[in-house]
Write a protein that holds these residues in place. Structure first.
Motif, short mmCIF file in Angstrom:
data_model
loop_
_atom_site.label_atom_id
_atom_site.label_comp_id
_atom_site.label_asym_id
_atom_site.label_seq_id
_atom_site.Cartn_x
_atom_site.Cartn_y
_atom_site.Cartn_z
N ASP A 2 187.72 39.37 56.59
CA ASP A 2 187.76 40.22 57.77
C ASP A 2 187.91 39.34 59.00
N TYR A 3 188.48 39.92 60.05
CA TYR A 3 188.75 39.13 61.23
C TYR A 3 188.45 39.93 62.48
N SER A 4 188.29 39.22 63.58
CA SER A 4 188.09 39.89 64.87
C SER A 4 188.80 39.08 65.95
N ILE A 5 189.01 39.73 67.08
CA ILE A 5 189.71 39.07 68.18
C ILE A 5 188.69 38.65 69.22
N LEU A 11 189.03 35.23 65.07
CA LEU A 11 187.92 34.74 64.27
C LEU A 11 188.01 35.34 62.87
N VAL A 12 187.87 34.50 61.88
CA VAL A 12 188.04 34.95 60.50
C VAL A 12 186.80 34.61 59.68
N HIS A 13 186.37 35.56 58.88
CA HIS A 13 185.33 35.30 57.89
C HIS A 13 185.98 35.33 56.52
N PHE A 61 186.01 30.71 60.57
CA PHE A 61 187.20 30.00 61.04
C PHE A 61 187.68 30.55 62.38
N ILE A 62 188.30 29.67 63.15
CA ILE A 62 188.92 30.08 64.41
C ILE A 62 190.41 29.74 64.37
#
Length: 269
Positions: A2-5, A11-13, A61-62
């Motif tokens: 999953d990711y977010s902005i 940003l990634v998990h 992660f970024i």
DNA sequence: CGCCAGGACGCCC
DNA sequence: GGGCGTCATGGC
């Protein structure tokens, strides 16, 4: 995954992903570890798309200066985020040696690279070591303003004009690969879709492409995960742990299994 | 100095 | 079809 902005970053998990394992294991040669901040940061390219990426801790992660559209359309696929590596490793772990290998470098993922860049890179890799492979590819890209040259650009060169690469006897192989690809004698996009034995035969028509390089191009550049490159290290693994052959249950993704085994045997003792 | 590096080719038998 | 010397270059 999953990711977010967050601002200009994504940003990634994601578990089963480690930057050092994946970007510095000898499957790709244009990623550089840079030490600004975070646990580790790399910069590099997919073809000529630049990325700076950090691992802040396990599973986080970024993707720096990356918008959502770019992330979805490019990096999601390149880092193979649609493949369930936990499930793959669960399957591999039926085998004792593979189980150990998967645990040893559990964050390795297969990068879905460009077939042309992969072809040139693994032609250069033969009878060579990783630091020097990187150096040759660096000089090649520097020569073209920091970008990896297209087949049409490289096809203008000769072994003599490629002397600046200091790639030795491989220069004539690079020139042949470029000429064939530029004029269409070798059609990498078509090869990628062929039955694998036919694809192998077609790749080996290129001067300097033998069984090992062909297998690497299929695996790393065409995402044919059944391809199984056998180098000196994997030869040792096969002789020592698989005298009766590699387990057939892993055949479909043997190339991914090979990645874990390669890293494992190389770093053992 | 020799040995090795994610091999392939050419030639030999 | 297998075995072996050779092929540039650079680090150790």
């Amino acid at each position: 995954m999953d990711y977010s902005i967050k601002g200009n970053d994504i940003l990634v998990h994601e578990n089963d992903f480690d930057l050092d394992d994946t970007l510095d294991c000898g499957q790709a040669f244009r990623w550089k570890k840079i030490d600004y901040d975070y646990d580790c940061t790399y910069e590099g390219y997919f073809i000529n798309d630049y990325l700076r990426i950090s691992q802040t801790k396990k599973g986080e992660f970024i993707f720096h200066d990356t918008d959502e559209n770019t992330f979805i359309s490019k990096w999601l696929d390149y880092f193979d985020f649609n493949t369930d590596y936990s499930e793959l490793k669960r399957q591999f772990s039926e085998d004792e040696t593979l189980s150990k290998a998967c645990k040893f470098a559990s964050g390795i993922r297969l990068l879905k690279q460009d077939s042309w860049e992969c072809l040139v890179s693994f032609i250069i890799s033969q009878n060579n070591n990783i630091p020097r492979i990187k150096g040759i590819i660096d000089r090649l890209c520097d020569h073209y303003g920091g970008e990896f040259p297209a087949p049409q650009q490289l096809a203008k060169e000769t072994p003599d004009s490629l002397a600046y690469l200091r790639s030795g006897f491989r220069a004539k192989y690079i020139a042949d690969a470029a000429n064939r690809t530029a004029e269409g004698t070798t059609d990498l996009a078509a090869i990628a879709k062929m039955p694998i034995d036919e694809a192998r035969t077609e790749l080996k028509k290129i001067l300097g492409v033998g069984p090992k390089v062909a297998e690497c191009v299929l695996l790393f550049g065409m995402y044919r995960t059944e391809a199984f490159p056998i180098d000196v290290w994997i030869k040792r693994v096969l002789a020592e742990y698989y005298p009766d052959g590699f387990p057939s249950f892993a055949a479909r993704d043997a190339g991914i299994a090979q990645q874990y085994l390669f890293h494992y045997i190389r770093n053992l003792k």
